[in-house]
Design an enzyme around this catalytic site. Structure first.
Site, mmCIF file in Angstrom:
data_model
loop_
_atom_site.group_PDB
_atom_site.id
_atom_site.type_symbol
_atom_site.label_atom_id
_atom_site.label_comp_id
_atom_site.label_asym_id
_atom_site.label_seq_id
_atom_site.Cartn_x
_atom_site.Cartn_y
_atom_site.Cartn_z
ATOM 1 C CB CYS A 231 19.185 85.509 23.743
ATOM 2 S SG CYS A 231 18.549 87.110 23.581
ATOM 3 C CG HIS B 158 18.665 96.997 28.783
ATOM 4 N ND1 HIS B 158 17.546 96.327 29.124
ATOM 5 C CD2 HIS B 158 17.977 98.317 28.637
ATOM 6 C CE1 HIS B 158 16.533 96.891 29.420
ATOM 7 N NE2 HIS B 158 16.599 98.179 28.744
ATOM 8 C CG HIS C 152 12.496 94.428 25.749
ATOM 9 N ND1 HIS C 152 13.459 95.429 26.184
ATOM 10 C CD2 HIS C 152 12.877 93.429 26.329
ATOM 11 C CE1 HIS C 152 14.265 95.163 26.893
ATOM 12 N NE2 HIS C 152 13.960 93.670 27.197
ATOM 13 C CB CYS D 183 12.058 88.157 20.792
ATOM 14 S SG CYS D 183 12.495 86.727 21.134
ATOM 15 C CG HIS E 282 11.099 94.614 31.704
ATOM 16 N ND1 HIS E 282 11.009 94.221 30.455
ATOM 17 C CD2 HIS E 282 12.573 94.338 32.056
ATOM 18 C CE1 HIS E 282 12.072 94.005 30.000
ATOM 19 N NE2 HIS E 282 13.118 93.796 30.828
ATOM 20 C CD GLU F 197 9.346 90.146 27.937
ATOM 21 O OE1 GLU F 197 10.483 89.800 27.755
ATOM 22 O OE2 GLU F 197 8.435 89.209 28.704
ATOM 23 C CB CYS G 168 12.979 83.170 27.236
ATOM 24 S SG CYS G 168 14.001 83.084 25.882
ATOM 25 C CB SER H 79 22.105 94.219 30.895
ATOM 26 O OG SER H 79 21.623 92.886 30.958
HETATM 27 S S1 SF4 Z 1 12.604 86.214 24.972
HETATM 28 FE FE1 SF4 Z 1 14.386 84.951 25.094
HETATM 29 S S2 SF4 Z 1 15.357 85.212 22.933
HETATM 30 FE FE2 SF4 Z 1 13.824 86.783 23.066
HETATM 31 S S3 SF4 Z 1 14.823 88.530 23.525
HETATM 32 FE FE3 SF4 Z 1 14.072 87.914 25.395
HETATM 33 S S4 SF4 Z 1 15.811 86.516 26.262
HETATM 34 FE FE4 SF4 Z 1 16.100 86.731 24.093
#
Ligand code: SF4
Length: 289
Positions: free
Chosen positions: A12, A40, A73, A95, A123, A125, A192, A220
């Site tokens: 991505c 990952h 993340h 990101c 997670h 993130e 996203c 992943s």
């Molecule tokens: S938010 Fe979307 S673009 Fe950003 S790392 Fe995650 S999947 Fe990829």
């Protein structure tokens, strides 16, 4: 045999940007540590490690005066403070879409809402985004948990990789439970679009093939979910990490093969799979329309 690739597959934008940034840093400034796996996918991690990017599980593993990279993340507010306190050089590859979710969390709390973050609490993130709520938020995938209520009410946001449909369902359940009980409810869609595009492209691909190959690391979560989505179409699906796992028996069972890959799978691993399929079957390759 024909081999069709999904219209959208592999890295991505956020992961591609993070990997490129690390590669540039390594070339210009030398070795660094990444805080957790940059992506990952063992192939990518090993390739970056060979160039000098070591993985650190915590800041304690980063030597004094060293460079540390925050992954796509993202990370919590306290991690930035600690990097500064230790005087480490920071390479921030968060990101932009994750950054937007972190900023939403922080400003909603500032406005007086408590934040409900729809996502997997463990997670990285999610842990990072939650930290930006400064203790005024919770992460959950169930609407049946005790939710703290801010002075202005509650705000609902999402882990970026959750599907918009699942987020909407979760929001509906909260609306049912909290309408009339809180001053206000705010919904901010922080999902996203990249993840959904891969699912959509895989479903379109499935309609015209006899079997699907999903390429990507088994560690992943997004690749596993992509494989589940493919299986749900009813088309025989094989999840492989690399071309070496292709089984000749699969090739004997069909004429049209579809290839897709998770957001953490690099281009060269995907191309290797397509090349191997072509080589074994003498087939032609085409992009899915
Ligand atoms: S938010 Fe979307 S673009 Fe950003 S790392 Fe995650 S999947 Fe990829």
């Amino acid at each position: 045999m024909t081999i069709a690739k999904a219209k959208v597959l592999g890295f991505c934008g956020g992961v591609r940007r993070a990997v490129q940034r690390i590669e540039t840093e390594l070339a210009e400034h030398g070795p660094l540590h990444t805080l957790g796996a940059i992506v990952h996918n063992a192939h990518v991690v090993d390739a970056l490690a060979a160039k000098g990017a070591r993985m650190a599980r915590s800041l304690d593993e980063v030597p004094e005066g060293g460079t540390v990279a925050i992954t796509a993340h993202g990370a919590g507010e306290e991690v930035y403070a600690e990097i500064e306190r230790r005087g480490l050089r920071l390479v921030d590859t968060t990101c932009p879409i994750v950054r937007r979710a972190q900023q939403a969390a922080a400003s909603l709390v500032e406005e007086g809402y408590s934040v409900v973050l729809y996502g997997e609490a463990e997670h990285p993130e999610v842990r990072g985004i939650l930290s930006w709520t400064r203790g005024q938020g919770i992460a959950t995938q169930s609407p049946d948990v005790a939710i703290p209520i801010g002075e202005k009410g509650i705000a609902v946001i999402s882990q970026t990789t959750k599907s918009p449909a699942m987020f909407a369902e979760f929001v509906q359940e909260l609306v049912k439970r909290y309408t009339g009980r809180v001053p206000e409810m705010r919904i901010v869609d922080t999902t996203c679009p990249e993840t959904g595009r891969r699912y959509q492209a895989a479903a379109e691909l499935a309609a015209g093939v006899d079997a699907l190959l999903v390429v990507g690391s088994r560690s992943s979560a997004n690749t596993r979910k992509l494989a589940e989505t493919c299986r749900a179409t009813g088309v025989p699906t094989h999840h492989i990490e690399s071309a070496g796992e292709i089984d000749d028996e699969w090739l004997a069972s069909g004429k049209r093969f579809g290839v897709t890959a998770g957001a953490s799978t690099p281009d060269d691993v995907i191309e290797d799979v397509v090349r191997r399929l072509r080589g074994r079957a003498g087939g032609s390759s085409e992009e899915a329309k």
